[in-house]
Design an enzyme around this catalytic site. Structure first.
Site, short mmCIF file in Angstrom:
data_model
loop_
_atom_site.label_atom_id
_atom_site.label_comp_id
_atom_site.label_asym_id
_atom_site.label_seq_id
_atom_site.Cartn_x
_atom_site.Cartn_y
_atom_site.Cartn_z
N ARG A 516 0.84 -1.21 0.00
CA ARG A 516 0.00 0.00 0.00
C ARG A 516 0.87 1.25 0.00
O ARG A 516 1.91 1.30 0.65
CB ARG A 516 -0.90 0.03 1.24
CG ARG A 516 -2.02 -0.99 1.24
CD ARG A 516 -3.01 -0.68 2.34
NE ARG A 516 -2.37 -0.55 3.62
CZ ARG A 516 -2.85 0.17 4.64
NH1 ARG A 516 -3.99 0.85 4.50
NH2 ARG A 516 -2.22 0.22 5.80
N SER A 580 7.32 -4.64 7.59
CA SER A 580 6.91 -5.58 8.64
C SER A 580 7.74 -6.86 8.64
O SER A 580 7.21 -7.98 8.63
CB SER A 580 5.43 -5.91 8.49
OG SER A 580 4.68 -4.72 8.56
N ASP A 634 5.15 -2.72 11.97
CA ASP A 634 3.70 -2.50 12.08
C ASP A 634 3.21 -2.45 13.52
O ASP A 634 2.22 -1.78 13.83
CB ASP A 634 2.93 -3.55 11.28
CG ASP A 634 3.33 -4.97 11.61
OD1 ASP A 634 2.72 -5.89 11.05
OD2 ASP A 634 4.27 -5.16 12.39
#
Length: 771
Positions: A516, A580, A634
């Site tokens: 994203r 992450s 994250d």
């Protein structure tokens, strides 16, 4: 937790009754942590007796000097022969060792039986048999034309005065050869070899099998300083300081001590722990009153121990409707191979029924469950007792080195250890604080108080909590960073949002099969708000598992598409990169990838700074520029997102596709904590349990559908419809940490919004620092 409930269903009411019945009957064989700690303390006292010249003659644990003074250093080379006598087989080996810059060894072996007429005959016949086997081996390997040095592994207690001489003190296990006790076994072998005029062998060393195991593992791992055998018999050796060995001259350096721990308890030190079954087994053995510790541990005796237990339970009407078969009355009818087969995870119950039927016992389902549990209790007592003595040796090693925390390797061999279906690690008891072990059948961790298998869920979870706390503290220490499994990686995020953050920020979120890019607008003051715009891009498998350059070029292509889409390609915006995967950071904008997870395998990335790789990819494209302020995990983004709403927030938790990794001991192996807790794996765990229950006829009338056979068919979302994960998590935390009043807040896009907030806070703190 549905998986936990299904596991519990393995033990239906019927099975619970049988297990409770066995536990009650064999309560003396179930040893508590306190008892095992006491056994370790007793063994430490026995070690001191054996090492001292004055008390050695009466010591049960003889602590025999081996005259092996050092471990391999990699410079060894040449061709050697070895003969190994001590178990159910005689083994002959040809070993080639090279130091051509690639330390390596090659082993060629041949196995020979040890028939009863040899193991219980006379000495001349035994050593002639050994020489005949060696001659046959050299013939098959075309070695008779060579003069080769030989190492003689003789796995019985010998008093050595030098490396190539050893007087047999007594026979153990199933050996009872006349005319050998009290004589030098090397001389006996030499005389037997002289009868073979066509071979020229020089016996250079007599070694115990434990010493050989330690040296073998020490060749690969210089930290190895303990050797352990768990097979037909059991024994251990370790490197002791010369200053503590009053049996030999000199006080400089170290020497390997063969403990001969199988005799632990021969002086009555374990009488309070020996059961009626141990005593009956001992009375029927070849050496009553001798090797009592070994008779509670090794594979030569565990099958007979199970038989004696089953016989008494049957006579008391607890099994087989009280009907005793002739086979059950016969010594030796149950062997360790039967015990192992009955304990196997999946086919154990069917194996149990088959074995008991062969013994003409015609068992019911309840009988099979009970017998399997008897085998488990006997095996676990064996592992726990072995672990208690090993813990004593490890404590002594650490004390000798005057260390608070020690890392060492234990070399392990033996049929029971290698072939038992549960691979009973000798760390199933509490290893003393400050020790990290690495047996060559890998165990690389401070061990938990007992094997997690077989205890109540509350005890298991409490022990996991204690273990995690210890790992957190260990991971925070500078000297532990290379060894800790819970890495405790600094993030360089030094502040939480205070409400004054404002501006436009870009955020990247890489952590799964989708990537994203986000534009985050933060407003401060009375109309404080966060607005987000994002676009999702796929990451094809060939990119995930291609080269690092391809991966980061793909990321930059996605960023370029998003900037065009938002019409902001000319703006140099501050950017937060949610990455992450485990990274070791040296500042908030520098993160070195420790290792890929979640299916990513892009090459040339591990050990590299991912921010630098992103910047290089941006420069290669040469279309736009970005101010990369922070690389974040994250979990940190989640904490910052919630911290923006609640200033009391100081923990971030992800319970989704991936949870933080922690290698956790479970019986015989290490499993990643993540694979027991994260959404990526729970559905598959449940599918495996359903298949197992169906095979046992407990579900679906024993019929496994084709759909159930398909991997991945049972998704974690199905569990979510059955069980409330969040409710169970919150209730368990409250139970384990009752002094903490915890609020759980669901994060709003921690990976995107959190990355932007971290970037905003970092910019704010940077500006404050400049002012």
């Amino acid at each position: 937790m549905f998986a936990v409930h299904l596991l519990a269903f393995h033990f239906t009411k019927l099975k619970e009754d049988q297990i409770t019945k066995v536990d009650r009957f064999l309560h003396q064989l179930r040893l508590s942590d306190d008892v095992l700690q006491d056994v370790a303390a007793r063994f430490q006292a026995e070690m001191l007796k054996g090492l001292a010249r004055d008390t050695n003659p009466t010591a049960a644990v003889k602590m025999l000097p081996s005259f092996v003074r050092s471990l391999p250093d990699g410079s060894e080379k040449g061709e050697f022969l070895a003969v190994d006598l001590g178990g159910s087989q005689l083994r002959a080996h040809q070993v080639r060792v090279s130091d051509d810059g690639k330390q390596s060894s090659q082993l060629e072996s041949k196995f020979y039986p040890t028939p009863k007429e040899v193991t219980q005959g006379n000495g001349a016949e035994l050593f002639d048999y050994i020489a005949d086997c060696l001659s046959d081996f050299m013939d098959t390997r075309n070695l008779k034309q060579k003069k080769l040095p030989l190492g003689f592994t003789f796995s019985f207690p010998c008093k050595q005065t030098k490396l190539d001489e050893g007087v047999l003190l007594e026979w153990t296990k199933h050996f009872r050869v006349r005319g050998v006790q009290g004589t030098d076994v090397v001389s006996s072998l030499h005389r037997a070899l002289q009868k073979h005029q066509d071979i020229d062998v020089d016996v250079l060393a007599l070694v115990n099998d434990t010493v050989g195991t330690m040296m073998t593992c020490g060749y690969d791992d210089p930290r190895c300083e303990v050797g352990l055998i768990i097979g037909t018999g059991t024994n251990a050796c370790y490197m002791e300081e010369m200053r503590h060995i009053s049996l030999v001259e000199g006080d400089e350096g170290r020497m390997c001590i063969n403990t001969e721990w199988g005799a632990f308890g021969d002086d009555g030190a374990l009488d309070d722990l020996r059961t009626e079954f141990d005593r009956e087994l001992d009375l029927g053995s070849l050496n009553p009153g001798k090797q009592l510790f070994e008779k509670m541990i090794s594979s030569l005796y565990l099958g007979e121990l199970v038989r004696l237990i089953l016989l008494k339970m049957t006579k008391e009407g607890l099994l087989f409707n009280g009907k005793v078969s002739a086979a059950l009355l016969t010594k030796g009818k149950i062997e360790m191979k039967h015990v192992s087969a009955m304990e196997k995870y999946k086919e154990g119950l069917s194996n149990t029924r088959e074995i008991l039927t062969e013994l003409k016992l015609f068992p019911s389902e309840e009988d099979c469950v009970a017998v399997q549990h008897v085998c488990t209790i006997v095996s676990f007592r064996s592992a726990n007792l072995c672990a208690a003595a090993l813990a004593a040796i490890l404590t002594r090693l650490r004390d000798n080195k005057k260390l608070l925390r020690m890392r060492t390797t234990v070399g392990i061999d033996g049929g029971l250890y290698k072939t038992h279906p549960r691979r009973l690690h000798p760390s199933t008891t509490r290893v003393p604080a400050g020790l990290a072990l690495s047996p060559r059948a890998q165990l690389q961790h401070p061990a938990s108080p007992k094997c997690l298998w077989g205890e109540t869920p509350h005890i298991q979870i409490a022990k996991v909590s204690v273990g995690m706390r210890a790992e957190l503290e260990y991971g925070l220490k500078r000297e532990a960073q290379g060894q800790a499994t819970v890495k405790m990686l600094p993030t360089y995020v030094c502040g939480m949002p205070d409400g004054t953050e404002k501006g436009k920020f870009l955020a990247l979120d890489l952590g799964g099969t989708n990537f994203r890019v986000l534009l985050v607008k933060i407003k401060s003051g009375r109309r404080r708000s966060v607005q987000m715009y994002n676009k999702i891009f796929a990451i094809p498998l060939e990119i995930m598992q291609g080269t690092g350059e391809e991966l980061f070029d793909h990321i930059v292509q996605c960023i370029a598409d998003f900037l065009d889409y938002m019409g902001i390609k000319g703006a140099r915006l501050p950017l937060g990169f949610t990455f992450s995967f485990p990274c070791r950071q040296t500042s908030i904008d520098k993160g070195t990838l420790v290792g890929w997870t979640k299916g990513f395998k892009a090459t040339d990335c591990e050990g590299e700074d991912v921010v630098d790789m992103l910047r290089e990819a941006i420069r290669r494209r040469n279309e736009f520029d970005l101010d990369i302020v922070a690389v974040v995990n994250d979990t940190v983004g989640t904490m910052m997102t919630c911290g923006y709403e609640d200033p009391n927030c100081e923990i971030g938790l992800i319970a989704g596709t991936v949870v933080a990794k922690w290698p956790l001991r479970e019986g015989s192996t290490y499993v990643e904590y993540e694979k027991m807790t994260s959404g990526m794996y729970l559905g598959e765990i449940v599918r495996e349990i359903l298949i197992d229950l169906t095979k046992q006829g407990l579900l679906f009338r024993g019929h496994i559908s084709e759909s159930l056979r398909k991997r991945g068919i049972f998704e974690t979302k199905f569990l979510s419809q059955i069980e409330s994960f969040s409710r169970i998590l919150q209730e368990t935390v409250k139970e384990l940490a009752p002094q903490c009043d915890v609020t759980f807040m669901l994060s709003e896009d921690g990976s995107g919004k959190g990355a932007a907030l971290i970037t905003a806070v970092a910019k704010r703190l940077h500006n404050v620092g400049q002012k």
